[in-house]
Design a protein around this motif. Structure first.
Motif, PDB file in Angstrom:
ATOM      1  N   ILE A   1       0.862  -1.487  -0.311  1.00  0.00           N
ATOM      2  CA  ILE A   1       0.155   0.244  -0.007  1.00  0.00           C
ATOM      3  C   ILE A   1       1.055   1.103  -0.097  1.00  0.00           C
ATOM      4  N   GLY A   2       0.500   2.391  -0.797  1.00  0.00           N
ATOM      5  CA  GLY A   2       0.844   3.755   0.107  1.00  0.00           C
ATOM      6  C   GLY A   2       2.528   4.206  -1.811  1.00  0.00           C
ATOM      7  N   TYR A   3       3.293   3.974  -1.151  1.00  0.00           N
ATOM      8  CA  TYR A   3       4.715   4.273  -1.556  1.00  0.00           C
ATOM      9  C   TYR A   3       5.735   2.748  -1.690  1.00  0.00           C
ATOM     10  N   GLY A   4       5.404   1.518  -1.947  1.00  0.00           N
ATOM     11  CA  GLY A   4       5.363   1.067  -2.035  1.00  0.00           C
ATOM     12  C   GLY A   4       5.261  -0.236  -0.339  1.00  0.00           C
ATOM     13  N   ASN A   5       4.660   0.451   0.846  1.00  0.00           N
ATOM     14  CA  ASN A   5       4.909  -0.389   1.493  1.00  0.00           C
ATOM     15  C   ASN A   5       4.564  -1.734   2.074  1.00  0.00           C
ATOM     16  N   THR A   6       4.830  -2.539   2.684  1.00  0.00           N
ATOM     17  CA  THR A   6       4.810  -3.818   3.089  1.00  0.00           C
ATOM     18  C   THR A   6       3.717  -3.560   4.459  1.00  0.00           C
ATOM     19  N   PHE A   7       4.269  -3.047   5.357  1.00  0.00           N
ATOM     20  CA  PHE A   7       3.702  -3.232   6.744  1.00  0.00           C
ATOM     21  C   PHE A   7       3.147  -1.333   7.173  1.00  0.00           C
ATOM     22  N   TYR A   8       2.470  -1.384   8.336  1.00  0.00           N
ATOM     23  CA  TYR A   8       2.235  -0.169   9.243  1.00  0.00           C
ATOM     24  C   TYR A   8       3.653   0.188   9.812  1.00  0.00           C
ATOM     25  N   PRO A   9       3.798   1.442  10.309  1.00  0.00           N
ATOM     26  CA  PRO A   9       4.344   1.692  10.862  1.00  0.00           C
ATOM     27  C   PRO A   9       4.781   0.994  12.907  1.00  0.00           C
ATOM     28  N   ASN A  10       3.102   0.636  13.272  1.00  0.00           N
ATOM     29  CA  ASN A  10       2.864  -0.665  13.941  1.00  0.00           C
ATOM     30  C   ASN A  10       3.237  -2.139  13.901  1.00  0.00           C
ATOM     31  N   GLY A  11       4.165  -1.905  12.552  1.00  0.00           N
ATOM     32  CA  GLY A  11       4.294  -3.583  12.500  1.00  0.00           C
ATOM     33  C   GLY A  11       3.951  -4.485  11.921  1.00  0.00           C
ATOM     34  N   LYS A  12       2.614  -3.763  11.503  1.00  0.00           N
ATOM     35  CA  LYS A  12       1.527  -4.794  11.227  1.00  0.00           C
ATOM     36  C   LYS A  12       1.563  -4.956   9.507  1.00  0.00           C
ATOM     37  N   LYS A  13       1.776  -5.861   9.153  1.00  0.00           N
ATOM     38  CA  LYS A  13       1.922  -6.289   7.660  1.00  0.00           C
ATOM     39  C   LYS A  13       0.249  -5.394   6.960  1.00  0.00           C
ATOM     40  N   VAL A  14       0.721  -5.344   6.235  1.00  0.00           N
ATOM     41  CA  VAL A  14      -0.536  -4.992   4.603  1.00  0.00           C
ATOM     42  C   VAL A  14      -0.898  -6.105   4.484  1.00  0.00           C
ATOM     43  N   THR A  15      -2.163  -6.398   4.651  1.00  0.00           N
ATOM     44  CA  THR A  15      -3.162  -7.192   3.425  1.00  0.00           C
ATOM     45  C   THR A  15      -3.959  -7.012   2.773  1.00  0.00           C
ATOM     46  N   LEU A  16      -4.655  -7.779   1.964  1.00  0.00           N
ATOM     47  CA  LEU A  16      -5.837  -7.124   0.690  1.00  0.00           C
ATOM     48  C   LEU A  16      -7.254  -6.945   1.057  1.00  0.00           C
ATOM     49  N   LYS A  17      -7.019  -6.954   2.413  1.00  0.00           N
ATOM     50  CA  LYS A  17      -8.464  -6.398   3.822  1.00  0.00           C
ATOM     51  C   LYS A  17      -8.228  -5.130   3.792  1.00  0.00           C
ATOM     52  N   ASP A  18      -7.553  -4.020   3.767  1.00  0.00           N
ATOM     53  CA  ASP A  18      -6.781  -3.554   5.077  1.00  0.00           C
ATOM     54  C   ASP A  18      -8.385  -2.467   3.699  1.00  0.00           C
TER      55      ASP A  18
ATOM     56  N   ALA B   1      -1.521  11.802   2.915  1.00  0.00           N
ATOM     57  CA  ALA B   1      -1.587  11.977   4.122  1.00  0.00           C
ATOM     58  C   ALA B   1      -0.553  11.062   5.313  1.00  0.00           C
ATOM     59  N   TYR B   2      -1.570   9.620   6.135  1.00  0.00           N
ATOM     60  CA  TYR B   2      -1.131   8.957   5.974  1.00  0.00           C
ATOM     61  C   TYR B   2      -0.101   7.859   4.886  1.00  0.00           C
ATOM     62  N   ALA B   3      -0.169   7.622   3.226  1.00  0.00           N
ATOM     63  CA  ALA B   3       0.843   7.082   2.940  1.00  0.00           C
ATOM     64  C   ALA B   3       1.826   7.370   2.959  1.00  0.00           C
ATOM     65  N   ILE B   4       2.553   9.254   3.251  1.00  0.00           N
ATOM     66  CA  ILE B   4       3.404   9.393   3.210  1.00  0.00           C
ATOM     67  C   ILE B   4       4.428   9.846   5.210  1.00  0.00           C
ATOM     68  N   GLU B   5       3.555   9.204   5.264  1.00  0.00           N
ATOM     69  CA  GLU B   5       3.791   9.189   6.552  1.00  0.00           C
ATOM     70  C   GLU B   5       3.762   7.757   6.929  1.00  0.00           C
ATOM     71  N   ILE B   6       3.384   7.066   6.592  1.00  0.00           N
ATOM     72  CA  ILE B   6       3.730   5.389   6.239  1.00  0.00           C
ATOM     73  C   ILE B   6       5.407   5.454   6.061  1.00  0.00           C
ATOM     74  N   PHE B   7       5.472   5.690   4.870  1.00  0.00           N
ATOM     75  CA  PHE B   7       6.447   6.280   3.376  1.00  0.00           C
ATOM     76  C   PHE B   7       8.004   6.304   3.835  1.00  0.00           C
ATOM     77  N   ARG B   8       7.422   7.569   4.509  1.00  0.00           N
ATOM     78  CA  ARG B   8       8.993   8.581   5.912  1.00  0.00           C
ATOM     79  C   ARG B   8       9.600   7.378   6.682  1.00  0.00           C
ATOM     80  N   PHE B   9       8.625   6.567   7.358  1.00  0.00           N
ATOM     81  CA  PHE B   9       9.066   5.787   9.368  1.00  0.00           C
ATOM     82  C   PHE B   9       9.710   5.165   8.030  1.00  0.00           C
ATOM     83  N   VAL B  10       9.370   4.319   7.089  1.00  0.00           N
ATOM     84  CA  VAL B  10       9.723   3.208   6.636  1.00  0.00           C
ATOM     85  C   VAL B  10      11.126   3.508   5.909  1.00  0.00           C
ATOM     86  N   ALA B  11      11.110   4.557   5.305  1.00  0.00           N
ATOM     87  CA  ALA B  11      12.500   4.754   4.234  1.00  0.00           C
ATOM     88  C   ALA B  11      13.373   5.188   5.436  1.00  0.00           C
ATOM     89  N   ASP B  12      12.845   6.329   6.540  1.00  0.00           N
ATOM     90  CA  ASP B  12      13.935   6.205   7.564  1.00  0.00           C
ATOM     91  C   ASP B  12      14.779   5.054   8.551  1.00  0.00           C
TER      92      ASP B  12
END
Length: 157
Positions: free
Chosen positions: A31-48, A54-65
Motif C-alpha cells: 500500500i502507499g509508496y510500496g510499503n508492505t507494513f505499517y508503522p505499528n509493524g502490522k503487515k499490509v493485507t488485501l482486506k485493509d 497524508a497517511y501514505a506519506i507518513e508510512i513511507f517516511r517511517f519505513v524509508a527512515d
C-alpha cells in the motif's frame, strides 16, 4: 546519515502511490509508496481499508527512515548525500539483507556494498547497480530504469 528531501523524492519517483492495498510484482500485499507494513509493524493485507495520501506519506517516511538507519550501519566508508540517497533507494527496493549468511539477497551481502565500502567512487559501482534489474529471474524494464537513475544520482556530486 539521514535521507534528505531529494532522497525521499528519488524513492517515491519509482514507487508511485496506491491508496488501496494491491499485490506487488512479488505477490506481496502493498500500500502507499510500496510499503508492505505499517508503522505499528502490522503487515499490509488485501482486506485493509484505503488510506489517505497524508497517511501514505507518513508510512513511507517511517519505513524509508528505517532503511536509512540500516544502510548507515552497513556503510563503512565516507559517502556523499547523493550516494547515500541512492543506496537507500536501492535497499528500499531490494532489501538490506542484514543477516549472518553470505547470500546476496539485498544490499548487505552485495558486491555493490563491498565496492562502496572499499572505494565509494569506484566506477564499477555503476555496473553493480545494473545487475539488480530482475524479478523472478527476468529483466524488468522498470527496474532497469530505476537502477540507471540510482546509479546516475549516486555519481552526481
Amino acid at each position: 546519515m539521514k535521507l534528505d528531501e531529494n532522497g525521499y523524492k528519488l524513492i517515491t519517483s519509482f514507487e508511485g502511490l496506491e491508496l488501496e492495498p494491491y499485490l506487488c510484482s512479488a505477490n506481496v500485499p502493498t500500500i502507499g509508496y510500496g510499503n508492505t507494513f505499517y508503522p505499528n509493524g502490522k503487515k499490509v493485507t488485501l482486506k485493509d481499508k484505503p488510506i489517505t495520501k497524508a497517511y501514505a506519506i507518513e508510512i513511507f517516511r517511517f519505513v524509508a527512515d528505517l532503511f536509512a538507519k540500516d544502510v548507515t550501519s552497513l556503510i563503512k566508508s565516507k559517502v556523499t548525500q547523493n550516494q547515500f540517497n541512492s543506496l537507500v533507494s536501492f535497499a528500499y527496493n531490494v532489501g538490506t539483507d542484514i543477516d549472518v549468511d553470505d547470500i546476496p539477497e539485498g544490499l548487505g551481502d552485495s558486491t555493490l556494498l563491498k565496492l562502496v565500502n572499499k572505494n565509494p567512487n569506484d566506477n564499477a559501482i555503476a555496473i553493480e547497480f545494473l545487475k539488480w534489474n530482475k524479478a523472478k529471474g527476468k529483466v524488468v524494464n522498470g527496474l532497469t530504469k530505476r537502477r540507471i537513475k540510482e546509479s546516475q544520482n549516486y555519481f552526481t556530486p
